[in-house]
Design an enzyme around this catalytic site. Sequence first.
Site, short mmCIF file in Angstrom:
data_model
loop_
_atom_site.label_atom_id
_atom_site.label_comp_id
_atom_site.label_asym_id
_atom_site.label_seq_id
_atom_site.Cartn_x
_atom_site.Cartn_y
_atom_site.Cartn_z
N LYS A 131 -1.44 4.94 -0.96
CA LYS A 131 -0.47 3.98 -1.38
C LYS A 131 -0.12 4.04 -2.89
O LYS A 131 1.09 3.91 -3.25
CB LYS A 131 -0.76 2.40 -0.92
CG LYS A 131 -0.76 2.32 0.41
CD LYS A 131 -0.51 0.69 0.85
CE LYS A 131 -0.43 0.38 2.37
NZ LYS A 131 -0.15 -0.66 2.93
N LYS A 172 5.03 0.27 8.56
CA LYS A 172 6.19 -0.38 8.17
C LYS A 172 6.86 0.45 7.22
O LYS A 172 8.17 0.25 7.24
CB LYS A 172 5.57 -1.66 7.80
CG LYS A 172 4.82 -2.45 8.55
CD LYS A 172 4.49 -4.04 7.81
CE LYS A 172 3.64 -4.68 8.63
NZ LYS A 172 2.55 -4.88 8.13
N LYS A 184 0.32 7.92 10.76
CA LYS A 184 -0.03 6.64 11.23
C LYS A 184 1.39 6.11 11.10
O LYS A 184 2.28 6.18 10.22
CB LYS A 184 -0.61 5.92 10.19
CG LYS A 184 -1.16 4.36 10.75
CD LYS A 184 -1.89 3.83 9.89
CE LYS A 184 -1.18 3.12 8.75
NZ LYS A 184 -1.43 1.63 8.68
N1 AQP Z 1 -0.26 2.86 13.24
C1 AQP Z 1 -1.11 1.77 13.76
N2 AQP Z 1 -1.79 1.71 14.84
C2 AQP Z 1 -2.73 0.68 15.11
N3 AQP Z 1 -2.87 -0.35 14.20
C3 AQP Z 1 -2.32 -0.37 13.30
N4 AQP Z 1 -2.00 -1.48 12.08
C4 AQP Z 1 -1.15 -1.09 11.44
N5 AQP Z 1 -0.55 -0.01 11.61
C5 AQP Z 1 -1.27 0.53 12.78
C6 AQP Z 1 -2.99 -2.65 12.03
O1 AQP Z 1 -2.06 -3.82 12.26
C7 AQP Z 1 -2.68 -4.76 11.31
C8 AQP Z 1 -1.79 -5.46 10.25
O2 AQP Z 1 -1.40 -4.35 9.39
P1 AQP Z 1 -0.97 -4.74 8.00
O3 AQP Z 1 0.27 -5.57 8.12
O4 AQP Z 1 -2.10 -5.60 7.27
O5 AQP Z 1 -0.87 -3.39 7.11
P2 AQP Z 1 -1.07 -1.96 7.31
O6 AQP Z 1 -2.29 -1.71 7.85
O7 AQP Z 1 -1.03 -1.51 5.74
O8 AQP Z 1 0.11 -1.36 8.27
P3 AQP Z 1 1.47 -0.95 8.13
O9 AQP Z 1 2.35 -1.35 9.19
O10 AQP Z 1 1.34 0.76 8.04
O11 AQP Z 1 1.97 -1.14 6.86
P4 AQP Z 1 2.37 -0.26 5.39
O12 AQP Z 1 3.24 0.61 5.83
O13 AQP Z 1 2.82 -1.46 4.36
O14 AQP Z 1 0.99 0.33 5.09
C9 AQP Z 1 -4.00 -4.27 10.91
O15 AQP Z 1 -5.03 -4.76 11.41
C10 AQP Z 1 -3.64 -2.69 11.17
O16 AQP Z 1 -4.96 -1.80 11.22
#
Ligand code: AQP
Length: 344
Positions: free
Chosen positions: A114, A209, A206
Amino acid sequence: MAFKQLVFSGVQPTGNLHLGNYLGAIKRFVELQDRYDCIYCVVDLHAITVWQEPTELPKTIREVAAAFIACGIDPKRHIVFNQSQVAEHAELAWVFNCVARLGWLNRMTQFKEKAGKDRENASVGLYAYPTLMAADILVYRATHVPVGEDQKQHLELSRDVAQKFNNDFGDSIRMHGFGDAFFPLPEPLITGEATRVMSLRDGTKKMSKSDASDQSRINLTDDADAIAQKVKRAKTDPEPLPSEEKGLAARPEADNLVGIFAALAGTTRAGVLKDFGNAQFSTFKAALTELAVEKLSPIAAEMRRLQADPAAIDAILADGSARARTIAGETMKAVKDIVGFVRA
Ligand code: AQP
């Protein structure tokens, strides 16, 4: 010491809730409700580790709360709240900042990804994210944490923090009558066919968001047309689907789509390939679109209905926060005694 079994997990209100968040986390949260007491948190303190527009953040917090409820989480039987309403998360995180070691945080791959090349310009909060996550879980002395695969390393750090706190303050923990360990070592629950949902544009990345391309993900709020278009355009390879799971090995895009189908249908990759082995992607994608629309459309509709009444969502979050605060307050009192702070 035996700890009461309790589930905790959180989702960041950073916009664009997607199929990965749903299959990897929220859908699993729903399934655990019948077996455990659960605490589900909109982790807004985590969200501001990267810039969030203050006029947008309240909407995104309510959107995640709405998604929890629309997917089937019962905020009366369990606790649904937003993190910033329970100050004990930040308070315990500070204690954990003094327990965790710099070397542990330096190994965290999510920070490296990040922060990227502009590391010097990343917020201190982004770096300290894992100690706040440890506090989120341990302030409830939660024993089980359903997360996607990407959070595994952070969970391991939470266990290390709990273990080190228990060791460092062992004498004090015993002296205050908490037995040999004050914190449980929380167990990650990373199971199922969609623990790591990949981007629709690149099967090695992955689904996220923050991906600039909206085509890379299926958002929980996408309508049937958007879902159909995104599945149709999803990257694939020229071969038909294999008839056995091992045939997916070097085919990340095929593996991803089959995994998504399996998780949505409540079956396994092998089960999907029984029906679609040797099928062309055009046939499989049509079935996947139909299934995704069938499963996601009611959630999107319910999210819209809930979000039309922000005051009702705020009332649910306030009620959940009050109940969470009661548990977290008890933990913090004990932590203060164990650490040796003087308190009223
Ligand atoms: N691609 C994914 N596959 C399976 N699980 C996922 N999670 C996130 N992406 C995937 C799971 O969703 C939960 C919440 O995630 P988060 O909002 O805390 O943030 P993150 O893991 O950083 O997810 P993002 O969507 O990828 O956000 P950004 O783009 O901001 O980094 C967690 O349990 C996560 O494991």
